[in-house]
Motif scaffolding. Structure first.
Motif, PDB file in Angstrom:
ATOM      1  N   GLY A 151     -76.304 -65.772  27.489  1.00 61.11           N
ATOM      2  CA  GLY A 151     -77.481 -65.170  27.009  1.00 61.11           C
ATOM      3  C   GLY A 151     -77.313 -63.760  27.844  1.00 61.11           C
ATOM      4  O   GLY A 151     -77.606 -62.656  27.073  1.00 61.11           O
ATOM      5  N   PHE A 152     -76.605 -63.397  28.817  1.00 61.02           N
ATOM      6  CA  PHE A 152     -76.528 -62.247  29.340  1.00 61.02           C
ATOM      7  C   PHE A 152     -75.554 -61.483  28.598  1.00 61.02           C
ATOM      8  O   PHE A 152     -75.518 -60.092  28.262  1.00 61.02           O
ATOM      9  N   MET A 153     -74.562 -62.017  27.991  1.00 59.65           N
ATOM     10  CA  MET A 153     -73.456 -61.575  27.198  1.00 59.65           C
ATOM     11  C   MET A 153     -74.352 -60.915  25.919  1.00 59.65           C
ATOM     12  O   MET A 153     -73.791 -59.800  25.460  1.00 59.65           O
ATOM     13  N   TYR A 154     -75.045 -61.852  25.351  1.00 60.29           N
ATOM     14  CA  TYR A 154     -75.733 -61.244  24.182  1.00 60.29           C
ATOM     15  C   TYR A 154     -76.577 -60.032  24.354  1.00 60.29           C
ATOM     16  O   TYR A 154     -76.748 -59.138  23.672  1.00 60.29           O
ATOM     17  N   ALA A 155     -77.323 -60.134  25.400  1.00 59.80           N
ATOM     18  CA  ALA A 155     -78.447 -59.190  25.888  1.00 59.80           C
ATOM     19  C   ALA A 155     -77.794 -57.558  26.111  1.00 59.80           C
ATOM     20  O   ALA A 155     -78.261 -56.799  25.624  1.00 59.80           O
ATOM     21  N   ASN A 156     -76.414 -57.996  26.561  1.00 58.23           N
ATOM     22  CA  ASN A 156     -75.703 -56.539  26.927  1.00 58.23           C
ATOM     23  C   ASN A 156     -74.652 -56.257  25.816  1.00 58.23           C
ATOM     24  O   ASN A 156     -74.009 -55.292  25.849  1.00 58.23           O
ATOM     25  N   GLY A 157     -74.546 -56.992  24.854  1.00 57.97           N
ATOM     26  CA  GLY A 157     -73.442 -56.652  23.877  1.00 57.97           C
ATOM     27  C   GLY A 157     -72.068 -56.613  24.447  1.00 57.97           C
ATOM     28  O   GLY A 157     -71.255 -55.767  24.124  1.00 57.97           O
ATOM     29  N   ASN A 217     -77.580 -58.925  20.648  1.00 53.86           N
ATOM     30  CA  ASN A 217     -78.556 -59.479  19.851  1.00 53.86           C
ATOM     31  C   ASN A 217     -79.485 -60.166  20.841  1.00 53.86           C
ATOM     32  O   ASN A 217     -79.347 -61.252  21.430  1.00 53.86           O
ATOM     33  N   TYR A 218     -80.774 -59.337  20.938  1.00 53.82           N
ATOM     34  CA  TYR A 218     -81.764 -60.060  21.656  1.00 53.82           C
ATOM     35  C   TYR A 218     -82.482 -61.360  21.708  1.00 53.82           C
ATOM     36  O   TYR A 218     -82.773 -62.251  22.380  1.00 53.82           O
ATOM     37  N   VAL A 219     -82.507 -61.572  20.082  1.00 55.19           N
ATOM     38  CA  VAL A 219     -82.922 -62.796  19.594  1.00 55.19           C
ATOM     39  C   VAL A 219     -82.115 -64.045  20.281  1.00 55.19           C
ATOM     40  O   VAL A 219     -82.600 -65.123  20.991  1.00 55.19           O
ATOM     41  N   THR A 220     -80.898 -63.830  19.959  1.00 54.32           N
ATOM     42  CA  THR A 220     -79.852 -64.769  20.417  1.00 54.32           C
ATOM     43  C   THR A 220     -79.887 -65.069  22.117  1.00 54.32           C
ATOM     44  O   THR A 220     -79.840 -66.106  22.491  1.00 54.32           O
ATOM     45  N   GLN A 272     -86.760 -60.246  31.259  1.00 52.84           N
ATOM     46  CA  GLN A 272     -86.256 -58.767  30.952  1.00 52.84           C
ATOM     47  C   GLN A 272     -85.897 -58.432  29.533  1.00 52.84           C
ATOM     48  O   GLN A 272     -86.029 -57.331  29.096  1.00 52.84           O
ATOM     49  N   VAL A 273     -85.251 -59.530  28.879  1.00 48.22           N
ATOM     50  CA  VAL A 273     -84.895 -59.482  27.569  1.00 48.22           C
ATOM     51  C   VAL A 273     -86.163 -59.466  26.608  1.00 48.22           C
ATOM     52  O   VAL A 273     -86.277 -58.371  25.737  1.00 48.22           O
ATOM     53  N   ALA A 274     -86.943 -60.276  27.003  1.00 43.65           N
ATOM     54  CA  ALA A 274     -88.669 -60.316  26.204  1.00 43.65           C
ATOM     55  C   ALA A 274     -89.167 -58.811  26.181  1.00 43.65           C
ATOM     56  O   ALA A 274     -89.632 -58.565  24.915  1.00 43.65           O
ATOM     57  N   LYS A 297     -89.181 -65.822  16.827  1.00 40.64           N
ATOM     58  CA  LYS A 297     -87.974 -65.891  16.204  1.00 40.64           C
ATOM     59  C   LYS A 297     -86.930 -66.794  17.148  1.00 40.64           C
ATOM     60  O   LYS A 297     -86.091 -67.559  16.970  1.00 40.64           O
ATOM     61  N   ALA A 298     -86.684 -65.976  18.343  1.00 40.47           N
ATOM     62  CA  ALA A 298     -86.065 -66.625  19.183  1.00 40.47           C
ATOM     63  C   ALA A 298     -86.194 -67.917  19.754  1.00 40.47           C
ATOM     64  O   ALA A 298     -85.590 -68.737  19.886  1.00 40.47           O
ATOM     65  N   GLU A 299     -87.550 -68.142  20.033  1.00 39.70           N
ATOM     66  CA  GLU A 299     -88.305 -69.566  20.351  1.00 39.70           C
ATOM     67  C   GLU A 299     -87.719 -70.469  19.278  1.00 39.70           C
ATOM     68  O   GLU A 299     -87.616 -71.600  19.705  1.00 39.70           O
ATOM     69  N   GLU A 300     -87.868 -70.130  18.112  1.00 40.04           N
ATOM     70  CA  GLU A 300     -87.731 -71.073  16.972  1.00 40.04           C
ATOM     71  C   GLU A 300     -86.102 -71.347  16.969  1.00 40.04           C
ATOM     72  O   GLU A 300     -85.589 -72.499  16.674  1.00 40.04           O
ATOM     73  N   LEU A 301     -85.341 -70.338  17.202  1.00 37.27           N
ATOM     74  CA  LEU A 301     -83.946 -70.295  17.296  1.00 37.27           C
ATOM     75  C   LEU A 301     -83.380 -71.411  18.250  1.00 37.27           C
ATOM     76  O   LEU A 301     -82.776 -72.284  18.069  1.00 37.27           O
TER      77      LEU A 301
END
Length: 168
Positions: free
Chosen positions: A101-107, A113-116, A138-140, A150-154
């Motif tokens: 999650g951290f990796m996706y949040a920070n690219g 990808n904030y949703v992922t 923090q990402v929210a 979309k993230a919750e559905e994912l």
């Protein structure tokens, strides 16, 4: 039933690890990483984590991801870190899920990808990871309400496709 002795533990871990036991390889990696019973040696930790990780030990995979993420015992490589975090995460390892999650949040190592990121933090939070409970809001804060939905559905879809994502 015995007095704690880190050097003796290393001796027995080494014997079992040499016979290919992933849990012992992981344990020996921890001993080298922390300098318990042996001189701290990140390269040796990477060696033992790698052997355990290739056998599917999820915590070794997550720890190996950290070694690559931080450049400890190996050259820093965010793509390699993300690969190992994903392997751990897909087995229900909450640390791997949080770190992915951290990796996706920070690219880092993956496309940002904030949703992922939110989906992985959400799953890690469900699995009790305390750091994910910090990362999730923090990402929210960087997302729209539609993106959060979309993230919750994912996250639900991910769990449906792979029930192992939820640790036991």
């Amino acid at each position: 039933g015995v007095v704690e002795n880190k050097k003796e533990a290393v001796k027995w871990y080494r014997k079992a690890a040499g016979q290919g036991f992933a849990l012992a390889q992981f344990g020996l990696g921890n001993m080298y990483s922390k300098g318990e019973g042996v001189t701290e040696d990140d390269k040796a930790a990477v060696k033992w984590y790698t052997l355990a990780a290739f056998q599917g030990n999820a915590q070794a995979q997550s720890n190996l991801g950290l070694m690559y993420d931080n450049g400890e015992g190996v050259l820093e490589d965010n793509k390699e870190a993300a690969k190992w975090f994903r392997k751990a995460a897909e087995q229900g390892n909450a640390d791997g899920q949080n770190n992915l999650g951290f990796m996706y949040a920070n690219g880092q190592g993956v496309e940002q990808n904030y949703v992922t990121a939110y989906a992985w933090f959400n799953i890690a939070t469900t699995n009790g990871n305390q750091n994910a409970k910090i990362g999730l809001p923090q990402v929210a804060n960087k997302m729209t309400p539609d993106q959060i939905a979309k993230a919750e559905e994912l996250a639900k879809e991910m769990i449906k496709k792979n029930p192992k994502l939820l640790s036991k």
